[in-house]
Write a protein that holds these residues in place. Structure first.
Motif, mmCIF file in Angstrom:
data_model
loop_
_atom_site.group_PDB
_atom_site.id
_atom_site.type_symbol
_atom_site.label_atom_id
_atom_site.label_comp_id
_atom_site.label_asym_id
_atom_site.label_seq_id
_atom_site.Cartn_x
_atom_site.Cartn_y
_atom_site.Cartn_z
ATOM 1 N N HIS A 199 4.266 -4.133 -8.076
ATOM 2 C CA HIS A 199 3.176 -3.192 -7.799
ATOM 3 C C HIS A 199 2.187 -3.759 -6.778
ATOM 4 N N ILE A 200 2.549 -4.881 -6.159
ATOM 5 C CA ILE A 200 1.561 -5.633 -5.369
ATOM 6 C C ILE A 200 1.058 -4.847 -4.154
ATOM 7 N N ARG A 201 1.968 -4.137 -3.478
ATOM 8 C CA ARG A 201 1.574 -3.277 -2.364
ATOM 9 C C ARG A 201 2.183 -1.905 -2.579
ATOM 10 N N PHE A 218 -8.515 -7.532 -3.957
ATOM 11 C CA PHE A 218 -7.410 -6.672 -3.492
ATOM 12 C C PHE A 218 -6.254 -6.622 -4.478
ATOM 13 N N CYS A 219 -6.273 -7.433 -5.521
ATOM 14 C CA CYS A 219 -5.031 -7.762 -6.229
ATOM 15 C C CYS A 219 -4.891 -7.104 -7.602
ATOM 16 N N VAL A 220 -3.689 -6.581 -7.868
ATOM 17 C CA VAL A 220 -3.418 -5.903 -9.144
ATOM 18 C C VAL A 220 -2.975 -6.857 -10.257
ATOM 19 N N GLY A 243 1.748 -20.425 3.272
ATOM 20 C CA GLY A 243 0.591 -19.627 2.859
ATOM 21 C C GLY A 243 0.852 -18.136 2.875
ATOM 22 N N ASP A 244 -0.134 -17.390 2.386
ATOM 23 C CA ASP A 244 -0.134 -15.918 2.461
ATOM 24 C C ASP A 244 -1.403 -15.474 3.180
ATOM 25 N N PHE A 245 -1.261 -14.418 3.971
ATOM 26 C CA PHE A 245 -2.424 -13.834 4.650
ATOM 27 C C PHE A 245 -2.432 -12.328 4.487
ATOM 28 N N PHE A 279 0.674 -9.978 5.384
ATOM 29 C CA PHE A 279 0.761 -8.580 4.958
ATOM 30 C C PHE A 279 -0.403 -7.779 5.499
ATOM 31 N N LYS A 280 -0.128 -6.498 5.734
ATOM 32 C CA LYS A 280 -1.217 -5.582 6.042
ATOM 33 C C LYS A 280 -1.827 -5.162 4.712
ATOM 34 N N TYR A 281 -3.140 -5.126 4.662
ATOM 35 C CA TYR A 281 -3.816 -4.769 3.418
ATOM 36 C C TYR A 281 -3.343 -3.400 2.914
ATOM 37 N N SER A 282 -3.091 -3.328 1.619
ATOM 38 C CA SER A 282 -2.681 -2.083 0.982
ATOM 39 C C SER A 282 -3.653 -1.832 -0.176
HETATM 40 N N1 5AD Z 1 -2.440 -5.738 0.026
HETATM 41 C C1 5AD Z 1 -1.733 -6.584 0.812
HETATM 42 N N2 5AD Z 1 -1.282 -7.761 0.400
HETATM 43 C C2 5AD Z 1 -1.544 -8.136 -0.872
HETATM 44 N N3 5AD Z 1 -1.243 -9.257 -1.559
HETATM 45 C C3 5AD Z 1 -1.732 -9.124 -2.813
HETATM 46 N N4 5AD Z 1 -2.354 -7.941 -2.943
HETATM 47 C C4 5AD Z 1 -2.260 -7.313 -1.745
HETATM 48 C C5 5AD Z 1 -2.728 -6.067 -1.249
HETATM 49 N N5 5AD Z 1 -3.435 -5.233 -2.012
HETATM 50 C C6 5AD Z 1 -0.554 -10.394 -0.969
HETATM 51 C C7 5AD Z 1 -1.411 -11.660 -1.039
HETATM 52 C C8 5AD Z 1 -0.756 -12.458 -2.115
HETATM 53 C C9 5AD Z 1 0.682 -12.042 -1.965
HETATM 54 C C10 5AD Z 1 1.554 -12.302 -3.138
HETATM 55 O O1 5AD Z 1 0.631 -10.662 -1.709
HETATM 56 O O2 5AD Z 1 -1.322 -12.317 0.210
HETATM 57 O O3 5AD Z 1 -0.952 -13.843 -1.985
#
Ligand code: 5AD
Ligand code: SF4
Length: 439
Positions: A52-54, A166-168, A306-308, A338-341
């Motif tokens: 469900h992350i994005r 941002f995170c579920v 890393g993650d961005f 990742f693009k923000y979701s």
């Molecule tokens: N939108 C985009 N990327 C996200 N991540 C977590 N939540 C979101 C979101 N809402 C990314 C973060 C995290 C990775 C597992 O997923 O970078 O470290």
């Protein structure tokens, strides 16, 4: 006469923890007469272990479910279940939106899957998205004993209390919980008996691990040192870490624990202090950079990953440039961007979005830089001698493929079998792998 095994097909989305969970669910259903198969055609039960992350990840579930309609029409006894984080987040909504689904099980209730399946077989729509008191892993049947491949995942910690905006995960996986040391040790020893030589310790926030060790509480470094004493276990990795939980002992372990591999996934998400604050990360860009310096002082050849997230609400071009500057300074060997979701229920979902075209453009620029760094790190391995754990035969005759200490794929032409751990001189860097020769 014994009954023929029923066929269970599991499709796994998302992170490594889901891969681990799917394995444990297959084992649990093994006790109910199910055998895992690799295709949904002819299956008696289909389980989607979801992410469900994005938004994109979550939507895939519904399109996949739609494809099972003919299978259900051909076999009315086919049971379709949705597990994982979409199950937790959407619960009954899934049953409403897709009537094909017979059962929904959240990630903390997998030990109740056999009972849920029995209820669903009885004609009920079965749903369990509780966060039970008891820990699922300690109530799931132990793993069977066939030979396994040389690498395995082992979940030691689950859930997260960090609440990044941002995170579920804190909502879908719940509060941070660590498994007791004795259970982890027993599972690790069992894996080694089955032929496993490398274990990756998993947790959404793995370095927040604080497990019971017979009355004491151990951190991740203590757990790693104890696992390093297990005979036959040659390599230890862990993922995913939060910068705020990289304590001195864990940094030191990277320098003095030989079995701990020189690779660290340490997401920072952004290089802008303003955005880091809005993300509720609890650290600045400078603090992260100093932390990486300390880790590199302990283990100079460590490969950082890393993650961005780009396009986080209100991210300006200047904020984005700060991210690019951080990447230039850290020099990553591997990265995910990742693009923000916007995720329903998270604080950031209420905030104004960045123009999608602008976010796309930033993602492209960041990915171009990260790809260059990834290639540079891989090319820099040429001429070095590294450990390689052989995983499988290669595509060419006589060839095998394995993973280096730094997690690069390495091809070799040598008479080796999966599970062999060898020293290899790297001779060549191809687009997605290295080539080497035994020393
Ligand atoms: N939108 C985009 N990327 C996200 N991540 C977590 N939540 C979101 C979101 N809402 C990314 C973060 C995290 C990775 C597992 O997923 O970078 O470290
Ligand atoms: Fe999500 Fe990781 Fe932040 Fe926890 S630390 S809220 S899992 S991004």
């Amino acid at each position: 006469m014994t009954e023929a095994p029923k066929k269970l097909y599991i499709k796994t989305y998302g992170c490594q923890m889901n891969v681990y969970d799917s394995e444990r669910m297959a084992e649990a259903m093994g006790g109910q007469g199910y055998e895992q198969v690799s295709s949904p055609e002819g299956a008696d039960m289909i389980l989607l272990n979801t992410c469900h992350i994005r938004e994109k990840a979550a939507e895939k579930v519904y399109s996949e479910l739609g494809r099972y309609k003919p299978l259900k029409a051909a076999n009315p006894n086919l049971m379709i279940g949705v597990a994982g984080c979409v199950a937790q987040a959407e619960g009954e909504e899934i049953l409403r939106r897709q009537p094909l689904v017979d059962l929904v099980v959240g990630p903390q209730s997998y030990h109740r899957l056999p009972a849920l399946e029995a209820r669903a077989r009885g004609g009920e729509k079965a749903l369990d998205t509780d966060f039970p008191e008891e820990m699922k892993f300690e109530h799931l049947p132990t793993r069977p004993k066939p030979r396994r491949g040389p690498t395995a995942f082992l979940t030691v910690q689950e859930g997260c209390d960090k609440f990044c905006a941002f995170c579920v995960v804190p909502y879908t996986r719940g509060a941070e919980v660590s498994r007791p040391v004795s259970r982890i040790l027993k599972e690790a020893e069992g894996l080694v008996e089955q032929g496993v030589r490398e274990i990756t310790l998993l947790g959404q926030n793995v370095n927040a691990y604080h497990g019971d060790a017979g009355g004491e509480t151990w951190g991740l470094a203590q757990l790693i040192r104890r696992l390093a004493a297990v005979d036959g276990l040659d390599r230890i990795r862990f993922t995913t870490s939060h910068p705020r939980d990289m304590d001195d002992d864990l940094i030191a372990a990277h320098g003095d624990c030989e079995k701990l591999m020189p690779y660290l996934h340490l997401p920072v998400q952004s290089g802008s202090d303003r955005i880091l604050k809005r993300m509720n990360r609890g650290h600045t860009a400078e603090e992260y950079i100093r932390l990486v310096e300390r880790i590199r002082a302990a283990r100079p050849d460590i490969l950082m990953s890393g993650d961005f997230i780009v396009g986080f609400p209100e991210e300006t071009e200047e904020d984005f440039r700060a991210t690019m500057a951080l990447v230039e300074e850290v020099r990553y060997g591997q990265c995910f961007s990742f693009k923000y979701s916007a995720r329903p229920g998270t604080p950031a979902a209420e905030r104004p979005m960045v123009d999608p075209a602008e976010a796309d453009d930033r993602l492209q620029r960041l990915q171009a830089l990260l790809t260059r760094q990834q290639k540079a790190a891989q090319d820099a391995m040429v001429g070095r001698t590294v450990g390689v754990l052989v995983e499988k035969p290669g595509r060419l005759p006589g060839q095998v493929v394995g993973k280096s200490d730094h997690l690069h794929a390495v091809h070799m032409t040598a008479a080796l079998a999966p599970g062999d751990l060898v020293r290899v001189r790297i001779t060549e860097s191809a687009p997605n792998s290295l080539a080497g020769a035994l020393v």
